[in-house]
Design an enzyme around this catalytic site. Structure first.
Site, short mmCIF file in Angstrom:
data_model
loop_
_atom_site.label_atom_id
_atom_site.label_comp_id
_atom_site.label_asym_id
_atom_site.label_seq_id
_atom_site.Cartn_x
_atom_site.Cartn_y
_atom_site.Cartn_z
N ALA A 171 0.84 -1.21 0.00
CA ALA A 171 0.00 0.00 0.00
C ALA A 171 0.87 1.25 0.00
O ALA A 171 0.63 2.20 -0.75
CB ALA A 171 -0.93 0.00 1.21
N ASP A 172 1.90 1.26 0.84
CA ASP A 172 2.81 2.41 0.89
C ASP A 172 3.46 2.66 -0.46
O ASP A 172 3.53 3.80 -0.94
CB ASP A 172 3.92 2.14 1.91
CG ASP A 172 3.44 2.30 3.35
OD1 ASP A 172 2.55 3.13 3.59
OD2 ASP A 172 3.97 1.60 4.22
#
Lengths: 383, 381
Positions: A171-172
């Protein structure tokens, strides 16, 4: 173009950890000057976040990996004098990024409206966990939690396994990449129209975007895509897609018609399945294939498969990969000298421009390393 | 004004990596024209996945190719190739993901295209780059995951190598090529100069692993060891992972073990005071935690942990997710319409610009749907 495409641009990075800083790293590698604005005392919290207890000087190796090729300016944003200096920097900057939770930048007086007053041409780019509205807006935007909430944990592993998260901060990384895309597109518009922009991304929206094939399938059928019960490779795909154990290792086999596969591997039991059954009977088919493939070494199978042009590869760990001429040819590693006597190896930017690989030997900055110089430069510019 | 207004992209790419880049450029305002072969077009049109189809077509083709136009051309026919070259002479970006050598044979290498249009941004995605022994191997997502070490990072240590169940290599390579295209378009807006942008799936998936690869490069090449219990990340301490509860699953990220023990009423955890142990003895700690978390519902645990600011979350599948207010408020669903009137619900672009969501309602094109319109618009003879 004999220089880096973002040469001449200045980015102020008020981001910490991985999502925002990974965006800063990409912009830096493409030629921008990236200045981290860090709080005195500790700086980016990632400096103290180590994995495997690996350190390089005062900061973690992790911090050095994510923040190479940047500068550091220490400023306490709660101190009016120091905030005033940061505002001077904002006047000169092209881009500002932050990944604070909603409301934090307003409290400091650095929300978009305030920053726009200082510099109307700025690209103001922000990352949140879940957007700025709704019941989740104050939740911590942490990678594993986003994977858990976005449905992603039901994509990997087999159907009878518990939910299996990706073992990397997906996600990052994606959200940082989307931020870069928004920033660069906004810079193109600014070049034509002279206007700044507000670019917003969230970890949740980035992970939903990542699953767009799955979600589109789900919206159409209202059925959760199910993981295969045998060697799941991708819930949407038919047999044989997956990783199989050979006598001495593992091989990955991608899309191929069952008949071609059966012939190539001399697997009689596969021949009774028609191509129409490749999805609905995938577990049965994959179980037969698994039993067949454990009998001989991976090199044998790969020879058979590659002879027929079938999409398959050996499964490697990093040690095996590092030995491959194909890996060495990439020149993916670069060495940084952090300080006299301390060198580390990391990866380079994955994008090539005009046939050139983008290396940068500049290490991550010490906290506040460039504060003095940057202040002096600003004083010189102030009329 | 759209960020990429007036940008014309000629996209020869197929499947997912290149087309996902085209989709992002389209959503930010570019005109993206797919060049497709007359027999069947982009192979992805025929790539049926799962048992779900939309009126006989692949759901994923519609997801990947909405908001684009389709121009049919047989690049092996001189007349068609000539038309495509006329298009390229007026384009800003060209994108392809053929294997090395294919564009050269067609006379559409960067050197050739640059002669037609010196200021074009020419972008290509390969599997393994343009040199070395693997360049002719197929650049396929699972296979790139296989050779890059990625499959040794997810799932528990006694499981087989486990691929990530979404086409992560394709998506990342598409993301990187978009970044390269946009960065060079920015520079072109200043100087007028074009550029060659190259991305390979191999380099992209190595970049994705940059944090853990850097550990490997600098710790004497020690391979990652996945946690034996509820692995979340091979390099991270307990409690990081997903745990079964009485009625579902709970995700726990970084946190202090004794604090967790106290909050959860699990006395056995309170003796792990030394944070070093949270890594070296993580399997033991996670086993204790896993057994304890089975005794209460997910909501029950969340009601204790969330007020204490512990990083935790319920684990949801799509059915669970889409009912949540936190999901609905994002307005992530987008309904698009194809040229023959078919409505399809998919997701929108994840980037917001000036406070606005980017929501084009244009569906994926029918094969060759826009030949006439494009011939007229670009005065193709």
């Amino acid at each position: 173009m004999n220089y880096l495409p973002l040469k001449g641009l200045t980015v102020l990075e008020l981001s910490q950890y991985l999502s925002g800083p990974s965006a800063g790293l990409r912009l830096a590698d493409l030629g921008a000057r990236v200045i981290k604005i860090e709080r005195p005392g500790g700086g980016d919290a990632c400096r103290q976040l180590s994995i495997k207890n690996l350190w390089a000087g005062e900061s973690s190796l992790l911090f050095h990996t994510i923040n190479r090729n940047k500068e550091s300016f220490a400023a306490d944003l709660k101190n009016p004098d120091e905030l005033a200096v940061v505002k001077r920097l904002i006047e000169e900057a092209d881009v500002i990024t932050h990944n604070f939770r909603p409301g934090v930048m307003s409290k400091i007086g650095l929300d978009y409206a305030s920053v726009q007053e200082i510099n109307p041409r700025i690209i103001y780019a922000e990352i949140t966990g879940f957007g700025k509205e709704g019941p989740w807006k104050a939740k911590p935007g942490q990678d594993l939690l986003l994977q858990a909430m976005s449905g992603l944990a039901y994509a990997s592993g087999n159907v009878n396994d518990d939910p299996v998260p990706f073992g990397i901060a997906i996600a990052d990384i994606l959200c940082g990449s989307h931020l870069v895309q928004g920033i660069l597109a906004a810079l193109i518009r600014r070049q034509k129209r002279g206007v700044g922009a507000l670019i917003e991304v969230s970890l949740l929206e980035s992970l939903l975007d990542f699953q767009f094939e799955f979600l589109t399938t789900y919206y159409s059928s209202r059925k959760q895509p199910q993981r295969s019960s045998v060697n799941n490779g991708n819930p949407l795909l038919s047999a044989p897609y997956g990783i199989y154990r050979a006598a001495d290792g593992f091989i990955g086999i991608a899309m191929v018609s069952l008949q071609r596969l059966a012939t190539s591997l001399h697997c009689e039991a596969l021949k009774r399945f028609s191509q129409e059954e490749a999805f609905n009977k995938r577990d049965e088919i994959k179980a037969i294939l698994s039993a067949h493939l454990v009998s001989k070494p991976s090199a044998y199978w790969l020879f058979q498969l590659h002879k027929e042009g079938i999409w398959a590869m050996e499964v490697m760990d990093w040690k095996q990969m590092k030995q491959q001429p194909a890996y060495k040819t990439l020149d993916m590693e670069q060495e940084l000298t952090l300080y006299p006597g301390k060198k580390i190896i990391t990866t380079r930017c994955p994008i090539r421009i005009n046939g050139k690989k983008l290396f940068s030997s500049k290490p991550a900055p010490q906290l506040g390393e460039h504060t003095g110089k940057i202040k002096k430069d600003i004083l010189l510019k102030t009329p | 004004m759209d960020l990429l207004e007036d940008i014309v992209v000629i996209d020869f790419s197929q499947f997912l990596s290149g087309p996902s880049a085209g989709l992002r450029l389209a959503d930010m305002g570019a005109q993206v024209i797919k060049i497709e072969k007359p027999s069947g077009g982009d192979i992805c049109r025929q790539l049926y996945v799962s048992d779900v189809m939309i009126e006989g077509e692949s759901t994923i083709f519609h997801a990947i190719n909405r908001n684009k136009q389709s121009y049919v051309a047989d690049l092996k026919e001189e007349v068609d190739l000539e038309k495509v070259k006329q298009l390229l002479s007026q384009a800003d970006v060209m994108l392809h993901n053929f294997r090395p050598g294919v564009m050269e044979r067609l006379g559409l290498s960067y050197q050739e295209v640059k002669k037609i249009n010196p200021s074009i941004v020419y972008a290509e995605i390969t599997g393994y780059g343009t040199e070395g022994p693997w360049i002719n191997l197929p650049g396929q997502d699972l296979l790139l995951q296989s050779v890059s070490g990625l499959t040794w990072l997810s799932h528990n240590s006694d499981n087989m190598p486990t691929p990530m169940g979404v086409a992560v290599v394709d998506i990342l390579a598409g993301t990187h090529v978009t970044q390269g295209i946009l960065a060079t378009l920015y520079q072109r807006a200043i100087t007028g100069e074009g550029a060659l942008v190259q991305v390979s799936m191999f380099e992209s998936i190595l970049d994705f692993q940059f944090e853990v690869l850097t550990c490997f490069y600098n710790d004497g090449n020690q391979l990652p060891v996945r946690s034996a219990v509820n692995n979340g990340h091979a390099y991270v301490s307990a409690p990081y992972g997903i745990y079964k509860t009485a009625d579902g699953y709970l995700a726990l990220a970084m946190g202090s073990i004794p604090v967790l023990g106290r909050l959860l009423g699990c006395g056995d955890l309170e003796r792990y005071q030394d944070s070093q142990d949270w890594f070296t003895r993580r399997d033991e700690i996670k086993s204790i935690l896993a057994a304890h978390l089975l005794t209460q519902t997910t909501a029950g645990w969340l009601s204790v942990l969330e007020p204490a600011d512990i990083w935790c979350a319920p684990v949801m599948d799509y059915e669970g997710l889409v009912q949540q207010e936190g999901y609905k408020v994002l307005n992530m669903e987008l309904t698009v319409q194809t040229g023959n009137g078919l409505n399809i619900t998919t997701t929108r672009c994840p980037i917001r610009v000036d406070g606005n969501m980017l929501t084009s309602s244009v569906g994926a094109p029918l094969l060759g749907e826009h030949n006439r319109e494009i011939d007229a618009r670009f005065s193709i003879k």
